[in-house]
Design a protein around this motif. Sequence first.
Motif, PDB file in Angstrom:
ATOM      1  N   GLU A   1       0.819  -1.208   0.000  1.00 57.02           N
ATOM      2  CA  GLU A   1       0.000   0.000   0.000  1.00 57.02           C
ATOM      3  C   GLU A   1       0.859   1.267   0.000  1.00 57.02           C
ATOM      4  O   GLU A   1       1.919   1.322   0.601  1.00 57.02           O
ATOM      5  CB  GLU A   1      -0.924   0.010   1.224  1.00 57.02           C
ATOM      6  N   LEU A   2       0.340   2.288  -0.674  1.00 54.96           N
ATOM      7  CA  LEU A   2       1.010   3.572  -0.787  1.00 54.96           C
ATOM      8  C   LEU A   2       0.466   4.525   0.271  1.00 54.96           C
ATOM      9  O   LEU A   2      -0.745   4.717   0.379  1.00 54.96           O
ATOM     10  CB  LEU A   2       0.783   4.163  -2.175  1.00 54.96           C
ATOM     11  N   LEU A   3       1.373   5.117   1.047  1.00 52.95           N
ATOM     12  CA  LEU A   3       1.014   6.125   2.036  1.00 52.95           C
ATOM     13  C   LEU A   3       1.532   7.472   1.567  1.00 52.95           C
ATOM     14  O   LEU A   3       2.719   7.618   1.270  1.00 52.95           O
ATOM     15  CB  LEU A   3       1.611   5.785   3.402  1.00 52.95           C
ATOM     16  N   VAL A   4       0.641   8.465   1.500  1.00 60.37           N
ATOM     17  CA  VAL A   4       1.058   9.791   1.057  1.00 60.37           C
ATOM     18  C   VAL A   4       0.759  10.847   2.114  1.00 60.37           C
ATOM     19  O   VAL A   4       0.773  12.038   1.831  1.00 60.37           O
ATOM     20  CB  VAL A   4       0.371  10.181  -0.273  1.00 60.37           C
ATOM     21  N   ASN A   5       0.487  10.442   3.360  1.00 68.72           N
ATOM     22  CA  ASN A   5       0.195  11.418   4.417  1.00 68.72           C
ATOM     23  C   ASN A   5       1.477  12.121   4.853  1.00 68.72           C
ATOM     24  O   ASN A   5       2.540  11.938   4.270  1.00 68.72           O
ATOM     25  CB  ASN A   5      -0.518  10.748   5.591  1.00 68.72           C
ATOM     26  N   ALA A   6       1.368  12.907   5.919  1.00 67.88           N
ATOM     27  CA  ALA A   6       2.500  13.740   6.341  1.00 67.88           C
ATOM     28  C   ALA A   6       3.712  12.925   6.768  1.00 67.88           C
ATOM     29  O   ALA A   6       4.821  13.451   6.830  1.00 67.88           O
ATOM     30  CB  ALA A   6       2.056  14.659   7.482  1.00 67.88           C
ATOM     31  N   SER A   7       3.537  11.626   7.071  1.00 64.86           N
ATOM     32  CA  SER A   7       4.684  10.798   7.453  1.00 64.86           C
ATOM     33  C   SER A   7       5.604  10.522   6.266  1.00 64.86           C
ATOM     34  O   SER A   7       6.760  10.143   6.445  1.00 64.86           O
ATOM     35  CB  SER A   7       4.205   9.475   8.049  1.00 64.86           C
ATOM     36  N   ALA A   8       5.107  10.675   5.056  1.00 65.92           N
ATOM     37  CA  ALA A   8       5.925  10.507   3.853  1.00 65.92           C
ATOM     38  C   ALA A   8       6.298  11.872   3.304  1.00 65.92           C
ATOM     39  O   ALA A   8       5.437  12.733   3.118  1.00 65.92           O
ATOM     40  CB  ALA A   8       5.147   9.710   2.801  1.00 65.92           C
ATOM     41  N   SER A   9       7.578  12.091   3.043  1.00 66.60           N
ATOM     42  CA  SER A   9       7.997  13.361   2.469  1.00 66.60           C
ATOM     43  C   SER A   9       7.444  13.486   1.057  1.00 66.60           C
ATOM     44  O   SER A   9       7.185  12.479   0.388  1.00 66.60           O
ATOM     45  CB  SER A   9       9.523  13.454   2.433  1.00 66.60           C
TER      46      SER A   9
END
Length: 826
Positions: free
Chosen positions: A488-496
């Motif tokens: 799964e792709l995470l694009v929230n604030a935890s990912a730059s």
Amino acid sequence: MMILLALLALLQEEAPLRVQTDAFGRVTLLRGDEAVVQDLELFAGARNWPGGPWQNPATLGYPEAPGQEETNLHLMRPPVREVRKTERGVNIRFGRGFEMTLEPSPDRPSCVVRLGLKPEREMDLEVLKLVCRTQTNGIALVNGQQSWCPKLPVSPESEHIVSRSMLLWGTERGAQLIGFLRHRFGLNTLILNPSGHLEIISRFGRFAVNRPLEFDPIEIGWSHDPHALQQEYLRRVLAHLPEPAPTFRPETAPVSWSSWPHFKDRVQEDHILRNAEFIAKHLPHVRFIHLDDGYQRALGDWDTNSKFPHGHRWLTDRIRALGLKPSLWIAPFQVSQNSELFASHPEWLLRDGNEPLPMGELPGAGKVYYLDPSHPEVREWLENLARRVVQEWGYEALSLDSIFRVFAARGFHAAVTPVEAYVLGVKAIRQGAGDAILLGCGAPLYESIGLVDGMYTGRERSELGAISGGITSRYAFHGRTWWDYPEELLVNASASPEDARMAMSLLCALGLPITLGDDLPQLGPDRLNLIARMMPPAPAKRIRPLDLFDRTPRHTPLVRVGRDSIALEGPWRFKKGDDPAWAHPDLDDSGWSVTRVPQYWDGAYDGYGWYRTRFRASPGEGTLELGKLEDRDETYLNGKKIGTTSDAAAFRAYPVTVQEENVLAIRVYDYAGPGGFASVSPDQAVEAWQIQIGDYVLIALFNYGSAPKTHVVPLDAGSCAYETWSGEYRRDVDMIEDTLPPHGARVWVVRKTSRHPQVIANPGHVAGWGPRADWADDTLSGSGEAVIDPAGRAPDRPLERRGPLLYVDGERWSVRFTSTAGSTPK
């Protein structure tokens, strides 16, 4: 003369392989005058042989994974009875009923090795092994034990390689492949060490043989094109399937949302509906809503728990009412100690003797066991479970987790091998699931071909190099045997933003399935705009890693001081045991044994071992690039401890201050299995890809490092190129030269330059195609396809031809937009 020599060399490259054998049954395969493999010999292994043990026992060699040695297994070389030539090749008959046939292809450099057994009496058989010598050069493409084990490309000259079912290695100018053509009987592994010693192994568990057997055939091939070699191999694997491979229904890879990355096993009914409603309103290209672990009563009892009070059918009806497709996670072979299934059917479980065999323990669930799919009642239960999930509960896709662990069993209810038991179980699920999509997660690769529609490529979500490694080792599978499914792709604030852009460029440009993992209603417009730019993924027809086989392999550990690289070529000294004084630079180690690096020490020895070597350098500060050691190291330079690492998979690189004369000492502790130097090669992810889409190509470039990197990619003369992140346009070019910042990604759309106006790319999409999308006022809107008259006139009506969008070659031209499904002209 030069042309004639080149032609002769080409003819030799493509000439069929020749088989040579001696009276002792040793086989050599030749390509021209060059040996592809030498001294190919057959061994068989069991704990008890009929009529007593054979003479000249051999060791099994390295295990496929640490801690899995067969300490009580006797490996014997059956005596040769007859060697004869046939119309198709060479046939060798051995004692005890073993037989080997070698059939070279008449029109290409490959040879099929067929192994059979007509037992002279009932016998136990646990292992067949072919041993030979071969060349080690270039870069190797390696497969892990199952889909959670992505493997980055490595150098066979600098690393001990263990690969499941197939091994491909070489350079862009020529490569060698050895792989099994069928994967329905043995658990197949290839083991290659830097000296060129190769073992081709099939394991069968505790298997009593009382009938003639044909084992999985093996292909040995060579080609000047490593990509074509792998494609041809997969074509032949598909041709050897006893059942047809699944048909890939959507032309473009599916887009999904999964509950697991954000909610984990805390997921609730409301979480699913809230995200499904958001997707239905704002993200028209998402098709599947995936409910993962956390909904079930227990492992084995797959009805819903109190967090899902309305049950499965109520939930799936609401998902479908939103125009979406429901998907479900199950671990069909797992049974927890607290389940009703465990209490009611303990006889269905894999056993160790008379007792069920536990394979782990989970908090709140107790010990975890596995169903025995060779049991006919278990297969009936699995088929009914899959039918209930699809027909009664309403799910249209199933993710099958942890199913490879069936291979850990040695014996089954029926007289089958672990692989046969696995195939029986998944076939039962396939039968019950009907047309529903099946995804393998924690599944063996080759054994699952023809049984699943998708395969996860690895467990990493944020380590983009590791994700790329999983995709790299399996790029040839995608679209041919199944969809390669990244996690799964995470694009929230935890990912730059840089990491999110890299992940999106990789998934979208390569046409891979996209699975979103955030709590979407909580994302801000900037992150939602990033998601919108990658949908739908490109309809990639052929993907090719450009920098896979053209790397310069690393051969030795080295020290970097300024611009100097000092290779630590040895001699390396080694001694078993442990003594702190062995770190001292003045120690006399002349009595220690001399060893090569990399090389494991004796696989039967667990404990401490020390390595020492000396080297000269210009004094200064630098970095020691050491390699991978199993399992824990403490490293000393000139008597001072400079670093320690406990992760066997980690590449050791320690800062150092070197003198003119230096002594390096390494204290290694091995917990189990082979110990010592596993590799001296750093992980290298592929950073340049070429993707064919219709009549144009994408060039996707990445920089996973911490310093700027320049890529140079040749193009056909007279090309034009558009970079979709920056909007940069280049016309009439024959190469792309692009310098990427650290953690950078660029995606170029490349077409032939035309005298007439043409649509080059859509700047609103990562891969330059599909609807342009923007996030504004909580509404996803987009412009549809751009169409243009080839003669340069603005058309009165849209043309029939469909293509990429929104960049007109050379200058501005009038275009007309047509709305695409799910989007509104803005």
